[in-house]
Scaffold this motif. Structure first.
Motif, PDB file in Angstrom:
ATOM      1  N   UNK A 140       0.762  -1.166   0.086  1.00  0.00           N
ATOM      2  CA  UNK A 140      -0.053  -0.087  -0.043  1.00  0.00           C
ATOM      3  C   UNK A 140       0.882   1.274  -0.158  1.00  0.00           C
ATOM      4  N   UNK A 141       0.520   2.024  -1.038  1.00  0.00           N
ATOM      5  CA  UNK A 141       1.312   3.237  -1.138  1.00  0.00           C
ATOM      6  C   UNK A 141       0.755   4.319  -1.895  1.00  0.00           C
ATOM      7  N   UNK A 142      -0.321   4.855  -1.342  1.00  0.00           N
ATOM      8  CA  UNK A 142      -1.281   5.823  -2.070  1.00  0.00           C
ATOM      9  C   UNK A 142      -0.601   7.236  -2.241  1.00  0.00           C
ATOM     10  N   UNK A 143       0.039   7.842  -1.203  1.00  0.00           N
ATOM     11  CA  UNK A 143       0.361   8.973  -1.494  1.00  0.00           C
ATOM     12  C   UNK A 143       1.663   9.163  -2.295  1.00  0.00           C
ATOM     13  N   UNK A 144       1.460  10.324  -3.012  1.00  0.00           N
ATOM     14  CA  UNK A 144       2.478  10.286  -4.148  1.00  0.00           C
ATOM     15  C   UNK A 144       3.880  10.437  -3.584  1.00  0.00           C
ATOM     16  N   UNK A 145       5.197   9.923  -4.214  1.00  0.00           N
ATOM     17  CA  UNK A 145       6.358  10.425  -3.697  1.00  0.00           C
ATOM     18  C   UNK A 145       7.047  10.847  -5.150  1.00  0.00           C
ATOM     19  N   UNK A 146       7.821  11.992  -5.030  1.00  0.00           N
ATOM     20  CA  UNK A 146       8.318  12.669  -6.263  1.00  0.00           C
ATOM     21  C   UNK A 146      10.030  12.396  -6.280  1.00  0.00           C
ATOM     22  N   UNK A 147      10.042  12.222  -7.384  1.00  0.00           N
ATOM     23  CA  UNK A 147      11.691  12.137  -7.750  1.00  0.00           C
ATOM     24  C   UNK A 147      12.139  12.943  -9.211  1.00  0.00           C
ATOM     25  N   UNK A 148      13.310  13.117  -9.276  1.00  0.00           N
ATOM     26  CA  UNK A 148      13.694  13.616 -10.549  1.00  0.00           C
ATOM     27  C   UNK A 148      14.755  12.963 -11.090  1.00  0.00           C
ATOM     28  N   UNK A 149      14.430  12.205 -12.265  1.00  0.00           N
ATOM     29  CA  UNK A 149      15.384  11.487 -12.996  1.00  0.00           C
ATOM     30  C   UNK A 149      16.423  12.169 -14.029  1.00  0.00           C
ATOM     31  N   UNK A 150      17.661  11.692 -13.756  1.00  0.00           N
ATOM     32  CA  UNK A 150      18.770  12.355 -14.728  1.00  0.00           C
ATOM     33  C   UNK A 150      19.372  11.084 -15.441  1.00  0.00           C
ATOM     34  N   UNK A 151      19.360  10.644 -16.704  1.00  0.00           N
ATOM     35  CA  UNK A 151      19.731   9.713 -17.545  1.00  0.00           C
ATOM     36  C   UNK A 151      21.125  10.073 -17.912  1.00  0.00           C
ATOM     37  N   UNK A 152      21.865   8.970 -18.401  1.00  0.00           N
ATOM     38  CA  UNK A 152      23.245   9.046 -18.962  1.00  0.00           C
ATOM     39  C   UNK A 152      23.028   8.927 -20.528  1.00  0.00           C
ATOM     40  N   UNK A 153      24.043   9.456 -21.235  1.00  0.00           N
ATOM     41  CA  UNK A 153      23.982   9.191 -22.748  1.00  0.00           C
ATOM     42  C   UNK A 153      24.673   7.963 -22.885  1.00  0.00           C
ATOM     43  N   UNK A 154      24.700   6.977 -22.010  1.00  0.00           N
ATOM     44  CA  UNK A 154      25.247   5.551 -22.289  1.00  0.00           C
ATOM     45  C   UNK A 154      24.629   4.598 -21.407  1.00  0.00           C
ATOM     46  N   UNK A 155      24.603   3.313 -21.882  1.00  0.00           N
ATOM     47  CA  UNK A 155      24.010   2.372 -21.164  1.00  0.00           C
ATOM     48  C   UNK A 155      24.984   1.651 -20.199  1.00  0.00           C
ATOM     49  N   UNK A 156      24.499   0.848 -19.040  1.00  0.00           N
ATOM     50  CA  UNK A 156      25.243  -0.139 -18.351  1.00  0.00           C
ATOM     51  C   UNK A 156      24.581  -1.350 -18.534  1.00  0.00           C
ATOM     52  N   UNK A 157      25.463  -2.307 -18.729  1.00  0.00           N
ATOM     53  CA  UNK A 157      24.777  -3.905 -18.783  1.00  0.00           C
ATOM     54  C   UNK A 157      24.733  -4.459 -17.394  1.00  0.00           C
ATOM     55  N   UNK A 158      23.357  -4.789 -17.328  1.00  0.00           N
ATOM     56  CA  UNK A 158      22.919  -5.341 -15.836  1.00  0.00           C
ATOM     57  C   UNK A 158      23.767  -6.685 -15.552  1.00  0.00           C
ATOM     58  N   UNK A 159      24.156  -7.664 -16.441  1.00  0.00           N
ATOM     59  CA  UNK A 159      25.080  -8.842 -15.922  1.00  0.00           C
ATOM     60  C   UNK A 159      26.256  -8.294 -15.456  1.00  0.00           C
ATOM     61  N   UNK A 160      26.929  -7.138 -16.522  1.00  0.00           N
ATOM     62  CA  UNK A 160      28.252  -6.689 -16.140  1.00  0.00           C
ATOM     63  C   UNK A 160      28.384  -6.188 -14.577  1.00  0.00           C
ATOM     64  N   UNK A 161      27.116  -5.217 -14.186  1.00  0.00           N
ATOM     65  CA  UNK A 161      27.087  -4.888 -12.891  1.00  0.00           C
ATOM     66  C   UNK A 161      27.144  -5.752 -11.965  1.00  0.00           C
TER      67      UNK A 161
END
Length: 322
Positions: free
Chosen positions: A180-201
């Motif tokens: 249960x989590x009805x009250x909004x939470x607020x975030x600001x997202x900042x992407x990178x101009x590259x990706x990271x491989x999940x298996x590598x991480x």
């Protein structure tokens, strides 16, 4: 039964459009490698208001094709998204077709807003949206729970993209318990101009632990995290944000440390690497604070977008009849 072209019932959808959300791991605890090579995790997933949109259109034959376009403020490198059977949405459609007697050919047009290889489950959202769209297109008759079982065959994050909201994920993330989590939470997202491989991480995390002589315990969820989320208490949640993968992501991409520092100086309550990274998620105290934080980060030369959660899971936006 009155049939039209390619055997479908007249009045059945010719096209179905579905939106599915990206996610943030508000907490991510990672256990040691299992015998199958995967890692057990304990995570709190939060679906956020950034959606992948998949339009499934009926075609002749039985082939599954895909096209990719980009939307939103982020510059999504769509050229890096595969258009063959390694695309998770294509795999989802093919998997559903195997158990759907009324399946036909389908073209999937994916409008991407979630960063690619950004730790926010964009590919998983594509797969969830494709499952729901094709289920409606073909009249397969599967319930949400049945679709979730199919989704689990595609990856740990796909069932959550179907569910949305807030959930605790155990196992490899596929064992979901809604929270249960009805009250909004607020975030600001900042992407990178590259990706990271999940298996590598994950492999690097294992290496870091080996170097330090750390034996990770069985992963667990701190219940106080769910309490803060239930109350929408950003200040209370801030010190509880945690990501075991963050150290590995920062080692692979040291520039993320600078972004964390910029976010803190801009007034974020806290900052965290989202999943396996490299997208950064900065926690704000309110919608107004998130808007201000987005402006400050943009002024600092970063691409930023304010989002909120919990957001709904995969949902049909529109359809049109044949």
């Amino acid at each position: 039964m009155v049939l039209g072209k390619v055997g479908e019932m007249r009045g059945s959808p010719r096209m179905v459009r579905v939106a599915a959300p990206g996610k943030i791991n508000v907490s991510l605890r990672v256990g040691p490698p299992r015998a199958d090579g995967y890692h057990g995790i304990a995570s709190v997933f939060l679906a956020v208001s950034m959606y992948e949109v998949v339009t499934a259109t009926r075609t002749q034959g039985q082939d599954v094709t895909v096209s990719i376009t980009s939307a939103g403020p982020f510059d999504i490198p769509v050229d890096s998204v595969p258009l063959d059977d390694t695309n998770l949405a294509v795999r989802a459609a093919r998997l559903l077709a195997e158990v759907s007697p009324g399946s036909t050919g389908v073209h999937l047009d994916i409008l991407k807003s979630v960063p690619v290889s950004g730790g926010m489950g964009g590919g998983s959202a594509d797969a969830a949206a494709a499952l729901l769209a094709c289920e409606a297109l073909w009249g397969s008759g599967f319930s949400r729970d049945e679709l979730a079982r199919i989704a689990a065959e595609l990856g740990a994050d796909v069932p959550f993209a179907l569910l949305g909201g807030t959930a605790v994920g155990l196992g490899v993330g596929e064992r979901l318990t809604p929270a249960i989590s009805k009250t909004p939470l607020h975030f600001v997202l900042v992407p990178a101009d590259y990706g990271l491989s999940t298996p590598v991480v994950y492999r690097l995390l294992d290496g870091i632990r080996q170097r330090k002589g750390v034996e990770p315990p069985a992963p667990e969820i701190d219940p106080s995290i769910l309490g803060a989320m239930r109350a929408g208490d950003g200040a209370g949640l801030a010190p509880l944000l945690h990501n075991d993968l963050q150290e590995a992501a920062l080692e692979l991409a040291p520039g993320l440390r600078d972004i964390l520092d910029v976010g803190q100086k801009a007034g974020a309550l806290a900052g965290i690497v989202s999943g396996s990274g490299p997208t950064m998620a900065f926690l704000a105290s309110s919608e107004v604070h998130a808007t201000d934080l987005e402006s400050r980060l943009t002024a600092a030369g970063l691409i930023a977008m304010a989002v909120s959660g919990p957001a709904h899971g995969a949902r049909i936006r529109s359809d049109s009849s044949a």
